[in-house]
Scaffold this active site. Sequence first.
Site, PDB file in Angstrom:
ATOM      1  N   LYS A 150       0.849  -1.178   0.000  1.00 30.22           N
ATOM      2  CA  LYS A 150       0.000   0.000   0.000  1.00 30.22           C
ATOM      3  C   LYS A 150       0.891   1.237   0.000  1.00 30.22           C
ATOM      4  O   LYS A 150       1.853   1.318   0.782  1.00 30.22           O
ATOM      5  CB  LYS A 150      -0.889   0.020   1.248  1.00 30.22           C
ATOM      6  CG  LYS A 150      -1.920  -1.096   1.299  1.00 30.22           C
ATOM      7  CD  LYS A 150      -3.058  -0.865   0.333  1.00 30.22           C
ATOM      8  CE  LYS A 150      -4.205  -1.828   0.569  1.00 30.22           C
ATOM      9  NZ  LYS A 150      -5.352  -1.576  -0.348  1.00 30.22           N
ATOM     10  N   LYS A 246     -14.248  -8.227  -5.880  1.00 33.10           N
ATOM     11  CA  LYS A 246     -14.478  -8.257  -4.433  1.00 33.10           C
ATOM     12  C   LYS A 246     -15.968  -8.455  -4.190  1.00 33.10           C
ATOM     13  O   LYS A 246     -16.793  -7.716  -4.733  1.00 33.10           O
ATOM     14  CB  LYS A 246     -14.022  -6.949  -3.772  1.00 33.10           C
ATOM     15  CG  LYS A 246     -12.521  -6.733  -3.731  1.00 33.10           C
ATOM     16  CD  LYS A 246     -12.198  -5.424  -3.025  1.00 33.10           C
ATOM     17  CE  LYS A 246     -10.703  -5.187  -2.933  1.00 33.10           C
ATOM     18  NZ  LYS A 246     -10.387  -3.854  -2.330  1.00 33.10           N
TER      19      LYS A 246
END
Length: 330
Positions: A150, A246
Site C-alpha cells: 500500500k 471483491k
Amino acid sequence: MLRTCRARHDRFALNTPFRISRGVKTAADVVTVTVEGGGHVGRGEGVPYPRYGETIDDALAQIAAVAPLIADGAGCADLDAAMPAGAARNAVDAALWDWEARAADSTVAALAGIAPAAPVASAITIAIDTPDAMAAAAARHAHVPLLKVKVNREDALAQIAAVRAAAPAPRLIVDPNESWSIAEVLVWQDMLLDQRVDLLEQPLPAGEDGALADITSPIAICADESLHTRADLDALRGRYTHVNVKLDKTGGLTEALALADAAVNRGFGLMVGCMVCSSLGIAPALLLAGRAAFVDLDGPLWLSHDRDGGVTDRDGILHPPAAGLWGAAA
C-alpha cells in the site's frame, strides 16, 4: 418453509493499524447475517465501505427490508432486483448460499458447479508506514510468494524501493488506492519496472481513469474501485489489463461468479480481493481464487481474533477455513 433473516453489527479489533492512502482503521466493522429455517442456519458477512457511501446502519436497514422476501422463499437470484450491489447484499447472498448448501446436505461449491476452495498463494499486505517500517514488515515476509504494498503519493518511490530491498523474491502488487495522477503513473513506470512490480492496482481515482486509455504501460494495471459489477466491464477496456473482483462490491458470490466469467470472456485477467474482514467474509471469495492470477484475501490476518475455525496462513499460502464455518454441510 418459513425462514428468518436477521442481521447484526460485529466489530473485530485489529492486531495493528491498517493504513492506506485514504486513512487508517483499527477495527473491522461488519454486518453478520443469519438465515434460519428447517433446522438449518446459514451465515454471511459483509463490510460496508464508506468509500462507496455505505454505513453499518444503512446495511442493516437494507437487510431488514428484504427479510420478508427471504421468509417467503426468495433466493440468491432474487436479490439483484431487491437490493443494490454492495456489502449488505453480499452478506445476505452468502447466508443464502450457506443455508441452501446445508439444507441440501451438500456444499456451495457443488451447488455452484465449481471446484472447492483449496490452499492458494495470497498476498501479504504491507500497509502504509515509513519506508523503514515497511521494510521491516517486508523482511518478516520475505519468503512468501506475493506481497501487496500500500502506498500514497508522497513517499511511493521510497516505500516501494524499501519493500523490494527487504524482500527481493516475492511477486509484488503496488496499490495506491486512487492516490496517483496520470503524470505520476507515466513518470514512475521505469521505477516500477526496476522494482519488478507485477501489478499496479487502481492508481487513479475511479472517475479519472479514462486517462489510462491514452497510455501504453509495460506494467499490468488492475481496476479495483472502478469495478463493481458486470455493468462496469465494457468501460474498462483499454484502460486495465486486470480486474479485482471483491464480493463486497459485486453484492455477493452470485454476481461475482458471473462477473468473473464475463471479465475473462473480455480478455481481462482476474484478481480476487477483499476488505479487512473475518474468515466468514473470505470463505465465499476463496471459491474464485483458483481462477485468479492474483489473490489478495489476507483480511482476517489483520484481526486480533478471527471467528473460530477461520483461515490460516502458512508462509504466504492461505488455507481454507474449517469445514462447517461456511458453505459445507459438515
